[in-house]
Design an enzyme around this catalytic site. Sequence first.
Site, short mmCIF file in Angstrom:
data_model
loop_
_atom_site.label_atom_id
_atom_site.label_comp_id
_atom_site.label_asym_id
_atom_site.label_seq_id
_atom_site.Cartn_x
_atom_site.Cartn_y
_atom_site.Cartn_z
N GLY A 258 36.63 45.03 31.61
CA GLY A 258 36.62 43.63 31.61
C GLY A 258 35.83 42.97 32.72
N GLY B 30 35.91 39.80 35.94
CA GLY B 30 36.56 38.64 36.56
C GLY B 30 35.54 38.26 37.67
N PHE C 37 35.08 38.64 40.45
CA PHE C 37 34.67 39.55 41.45
C PHE C 37 33.36 40.31 40.80
CE2 PHE C 37 34.92 43.63 43.90
CZ PHE C 37 35.09 43.12 45.12
N GLY C 38 33.53 40.44 39.49
CA GLY C 38 32.60 41.48 39.02
C GLY C 38 33.24 42.22 37.79
N ASP D 259 47.88 34.67 43.69
CA ASP D 259 47.04 34.73 42.57
C ASP D 259 47.82 35.23 41.28
OD1 ASP D 259 44.83 33.96 41.09
OD2 ASP D 259 43.71 35.59 41.85
N1 ATP Z 1 43.28 49.29 37.09
C1 ATP Z 1 42.77 48.76 35.93
N2 ATP Z 1 42.81 49.41 34.63
C2 ATP Z 1 42.59 49.05 33.56
N3 ATP Z 1 41.94 47.91 33.19
C3 ATP Z 1 41.76 47.06 34.60
C4 ATP Z 1 42.08 47.47 35.86
N4 ATP Z 1 41.52 46.31 36.59
C5 ATP Z 1 41.34 45.38 35.94
N5 ATP Z 1 41.16 45.77 34.56
C6 ATP Z 1 40.63 45.09 33.48
O1 ATP Z 1 39.61 44.28 33.89
C7 ATP Z 1 39.94 42.81 33.87
C8 ATP Z 1 39.28 42.30 34.57
O2 ATP Z 1 39.83 42.24 36.01
P1 ATP Z 1 39.54 41.21 37.13
O3 ATP Z 1 40.79 41.68 38.36
O4 ATP Z 1 38.26 41.76 37.93
O5 ATP Z 1 39.35 39.88 36.76
P2 ATP Z 1 40.51 38.66 36.36
O6 ATP Z 1 41.72 39.15 36.78
O7 ATP Z 1 40.55 38.88 34.65
O8 ATP Z 1 39.85 37.37 36.78
P3 ATP Z 1 39.86 36.96 38.07
O9 ATP Z 1 38.68 37.59 38.93
O10 ATP Z 1 39.77 35.24 37.90
O11 ATP Z 1 41.16 37.38 38.87
C9 ATP Z 1 41.47 42.71 33.61
O12 ATP Z 1 41.81 41.81 32.88
C10 ATP Z 1 41.61 44.09 33.14
O13 ATP Z 1 41.65 44.01 31.52
#
Ligand code: ATP
Length: 412
Positions: free
Chosen positions: A85, A87, A89-90, A210
Site C-alpha cells: 500500500g 500512504g 509517509f511512503g 489519527d
Molecule cells: N503492518 C502491515 N501489514 C500489512 N499491510 C500493511 C501494514 N502496514 C500498512 N499496510 C498497508 O499499507 C497501506 C498504507 O499504509 P500507511 O499507513 O502508509 O498509509 P495510510 O494509513 O493508508 O494513509 P495515511 O498515510 O494517510 O495514514 C495500508 O492501508 C495497508 O493496506
Amino acid sequence: MENKCGCWSALRRTASCKPSLESRTTNSVHDAAIETRYLNASNREMRAPNDPQNSSDLNPNQLLEFSFHELKSATGNFRPDSILGEGGFGFVFKGWIHENGTAPAKPGAGITVAVKSLKPDGLQGHREWVAEVDFLGQLHHPNLVKLIGYCIEDDQRLLVYEFMTRGSLENHLFRRTIPLPWSIRIKIATGAAKGLAFLHEGTEPIIYRDFKTSNILLDTEYNAKLSDFGLAKAGPQGDKTHVSTRVVGTYGYAAPEYVMTGHLTSKSDVYSFGVVLLEILTGRRSMDKKRPSGEQNLVMWARPYLADKRKVYQLVDPRLELNYSVKGVQKVAQIAYNCLSRDSKARPSMDEVVKALSPLHDLNDFAVLSYHARLSQQGRRKNKQEGTQNITLSQSKWFNESPRSVGKHHCK
Ligand SMILES: Nc1ncnc2c1ncn2[C@@H]1O[C@H](COP(=O)(O)OP(=O)(O)OP(=O)(O)O)[C@@H](O)[C@H]1O
Ligand SMILES: [Mg+2]
C-alpha cells in the site's frame, strides 16, 4: 499504563544504551524537518520546531536496528509487486527476515514483515517516524500493531512491522467485493475500541489523533490492530483538561471542537471512533465526493437516522442484505450517536464503548431469520386461505423487498 503492560513508564525513564535517534539525525533531514508547516495529501502536518517535545527520549532497546541493505534484500530490492500500500509517509512493502535478528530471508521463509519507507521528499515524515518509534517501540498490546524495528541510515528512514495478513479495514470495507460479515464487523470494532481504550486509560494517557479505517490493520483472524502513531500525543498532564496543538489528522474523522479550537482531549479520539463505527455500519466512507451533495459527509447524512430508532435500519450497509443482528444495529447506532455528540464531555470513554460493544458478539437475532420466521408464518396463513402448497421463498414479497425498505419493519 504500567499496570497493563508493565513497560511504558519503565522504558520511558530508562536511558537508552544506543545514541538517541534524534541526535543521530542527519542535518539535511533535520533542516528539512524544521519547516514550520507542511501538509501532505492526507492532510497531515508536521510538528513545528518550537513545539514542545511531547514524547519521551527515544528508546529503541527492544527494537531491532536494520541496515538499509538488509531491508533492501528483505523486500527483493523494494520490488513494485511487493507493495502492500501507499500512504502519506511512503510505500509499504512486504518482506522476509530471519527469525532471530535482522538478516534478510528468502521470500516465504522466516518471518513475514511489512516495511514502510519514508518518501525521499517526505518532509513531515521524519518527525512522524520518530514519534512512531517512540510510542510504538514502547507500547505493547494485542490491539496495537507490533513494531519490530527501524532503519536510520543517511537520509533513509524505514520502519519494520509485523505483517498483517488481511491488510487494512479500509480495503475490506470499501475496496473488496466480498462484504465483511456483521459478526466480523463487530469483532473489528471491539478490537479497535480496546486498542484506543488501552491508550487512553493508562497512567500516562496517549491521544492517538489519527483513528481511521486505513490505520486499523487486520490479522488472519480479523483481530484489529492500530498502526501509525506518527501523530500520537501525550494526554493532558495534572489538572489540565486538554492539550493545545495545531490541528492535524484526516478530514472527515477529526472532532469539530478540535478542528475549531486545537484543544485536544481523548474525546477527540472517541469522536473519530464514532465516525469509523458509522463507516462499519453503513459501508460508506466518512467523506465521499462521488455521492450527492447531502450525502458526502457521512456524519451529517447519518445523524438524523441515528437519532430515530425507526429509521436506523436504513443506515445498514446494503451489501449485508438481511444478514445483520437487529438489536446489534440498534446498539451500534446508539454507540455511534453518543460518540459523535457535539458536546465532547457527553461522549463515552473508550472503556465504556468496549463494554457496550462486547455483548453484541453473542446476538443471534439476524434480520434474515426474523424475516424467514415471518415469511413462514405468512406462508402458512396463505396456504390456509388459498389451500395452496409449497410457496417458495423466492416467490415471497418479503424476500424480494430491498433490505432498506424491509428494515423499517423491525421497529414496528
Ligand atoms: N503492518 C502491515 N501489514 C500489512 N499491510 C500493511 C501494514 N502496514 C500498512 N499496510 C498497508 O499499507 C497501506 C498504507 O499504509 P500507511 O499507513 O502508509 O498509509 P495510510 O494509513 O493508508 O494513509 P495515511 O498515510 O494517510 O495514514 C495500508 O492501508 C495497508 O493496506
Ligand atoms: Mg496508516
